[in-house]
Design a protein around this motif. Sequence first.
Motif, PDB file in Angstrom:
ATOM      1  N   GLU A 186       0.927  -8.328 -60.217  1.00 17.13           N
ATOM      2  CA  GLU A 186       1.696  -8.252 -61.468  1.00 17.13           C
ATOM      3  C   GLU A 186       1.198  -9.294 -62.471  1.00 17.13           C
ATOM      4  N   LEU A 187       0.913 -10.504 -62.002  1.00 16.58           N
ATOM      5  CA  LEU A 187       0.370 -11.535 -62.898  1.00 16.58           C
ATOM      6  C   LEU A 187      -1.013 -11.130 -63.406  1.00 16.58           C
ATOM      7  N   MET A 188      -1.803 -10.521 -62.555  1.00 16.26           N
ATOM      8  CA  MET A 188      -3.114 -10.054 -62.991  1.00 16.26           C
ATOM      9  C   MET A 188      -2.993  -8.916 -63.994  1.00 16.26           C
ATOM     10  N   ARG A 189      -1.997  -8.063 -63.814  1.00 14.92           N
ATOM     11  CA  ARG A 189      -1.768  -6.997 -64.793  1.00 14.92           C
ATOM     12  C   ARG A 189      -1.455  -7.592 -66.166  1.00 14.92           C
ATOM     13  N   GLN A 190      -0.643  -8.620 -66.178  1.00 17.41           N
ATOM     14  CA  GLN A 190      -0.283  -9.247 -67.462  1.00 17.41           C
ATOM     15  C   GLN A 190      -1.511  -9.853 -68.140  1.00 17.41           C
ATOM     16  N   ALA A 191      -2.348 -10.525 -67.366  1.00 14.84           N
ATOM     17  CA  ALA A 191      -3.575 -11.110 -67.930  1.00 14.84           C
ATOM     18  C   ALA A 191      -4.501 -10.020 -68.462  1.00 14.84           C
ATOM     19  N   ASN A 192      -4.595  -8.925 -67.720  1.00 15.69           N
ATOM     20  CA  ASN A 192      -5.480  -7.837 -68.128  1.00 15.69           C
ATOM     21  C   ASN A 192      -4.931  -7.040 -69.308  1.00 15.69           C
ATOM     22  N   GLN A 193      -3.618  -6.898 -69.365  1.00 19.48           N
ATOM     23  CA  GLN A 193      -3.037  -6.221 -70.526  1.00 19.48           C
ATOM     24  C   GLN A 193      -3.305  -7.030 -71.796  1.00 19.48           C
ATOM     25  N   LEU A 194      -3.294  -8.355 -71.676  1.00 19.39           N
ATOM     26  CA  LEU A 194      -3.609  -9.200 -72.832  1.00 19.39           C
ATOM     27  C   LEU A 194      -5.061  -9.005 -73.264  1.00 19.39           C
ATOM     28  N   VAL A 195      -5.963  -8.831 -72.301  1.00 20.91           N
ATOM     29  CA  VAL A 195      -7.359  -8.531 -72.659  1.00 20.91           C
ATOM     30  C   VAL A 195      -7.423  -7.238 -73.466  1.00 20.91           C
ATOM     31  N   GLY A 196      -6.692  -6.210 -73.022  1.00 21.13           N
ATOM     32  CA  GLY A 196      -6.672  -4.938 -73.749  1.00 21.13           C
ATOM     33  C   GLY A 196      -6.157  -5.097 -75.168  1.00 21.13           C
ATOM     34  N   LEU A 197      -5.103  -5.886 -75.334  1.00 24.97           N
ATOM     35  CA  LEU A 197      -4.557  -6.139 -76.673  1.00 24.97           C
ATOM     36  C   LEU A 197      -5.550  -6.909 -77.544  1.00 24.97           C
ATOM     37  N   THR A 198      -6.265  -7.851 -76.920  1.00 28.73           N
ATOM     38  CA  THR A 198      -7.269  -8.629 -77.661  1.00 28.73           C
ATOM     39  C   THR A 198      -8.395  -7.721 -78.124  1.00 28.73           C
TER      40      THR A 198
END
Length: 261
Positions: A12-24
């Motif tokens: 779940e923490l990795m999903r949050q980090a990766n979703q931020l990459v997508g937004l960036t």
Amino acid sequence: MSIFLKTEDEIELMRQANQLVGLTLAELGRHVKPGISTLQLDKIAEEFICDHGAIPTFKNFPNPYGEPFPASICTSVNDVVVHGVPNDKTILRDGDIISIDCGTLLNGYNGDSCYTFCVGEVSDVVKQLLKVTKEALYKAIDVAKAGSHVGDIGEAVQNYTESYGYGVVRELTGHGIGKKMHEDPQVPNYGRRGNGKILKANMCIAIEPMITMGDRHIYMMPDKWTLRTRDGKPAAHFEHTIAIRNGKSEILSSFKEIENL
């Protein structure tokens, strides 16, 4: 070789980090237009990542020579395959393509994803390279499940892209990911089914086809970062971070925001 299986909380923490990459990447996609420099894109990315409480992982990340990467994203234009260094002299022009590779460290876990963008009007032959490379990524994800082998991923990418006459870069691979940006195992984009490490549920890996329009051979620029195609033809690069599951794997990063622009 140490391969770390993740707990559901860690995924779940990795999903949050990766979703931020997508937004960036989506934020950068709004600015990918003729006339902008790669350094301007880097400043936008760094500010966006920091404003969301994360650290740009690439900044100061050392290469094999111990030299720190000077920017927050990799900006690889046209014949640059990967690790292009943002600067104020590389100005995007109509018809260019640019691969933007981005990593974030958020709450102790890493996100990593890459997307190749078109700048203005791009030729149909280059658009096909991008389309096939992205399709190869999803074909690789489809075979990446518990009980499969790393070689299954490489074979999926290689068979599909080589059927179009494209080259598969051998010197660079995908990788495990978690608390560190690069963990075991390495995940090549070529290989044979049934070879290599067995994938286990709750492994997290980054799959990233790096595909050339012509010959697969590359060379390094004097900056010891930038890798270009030897024949000067364009290259494409797409990357997702995924969690291996029993059955269909889970994509933790996202292209949805980019493709909704």
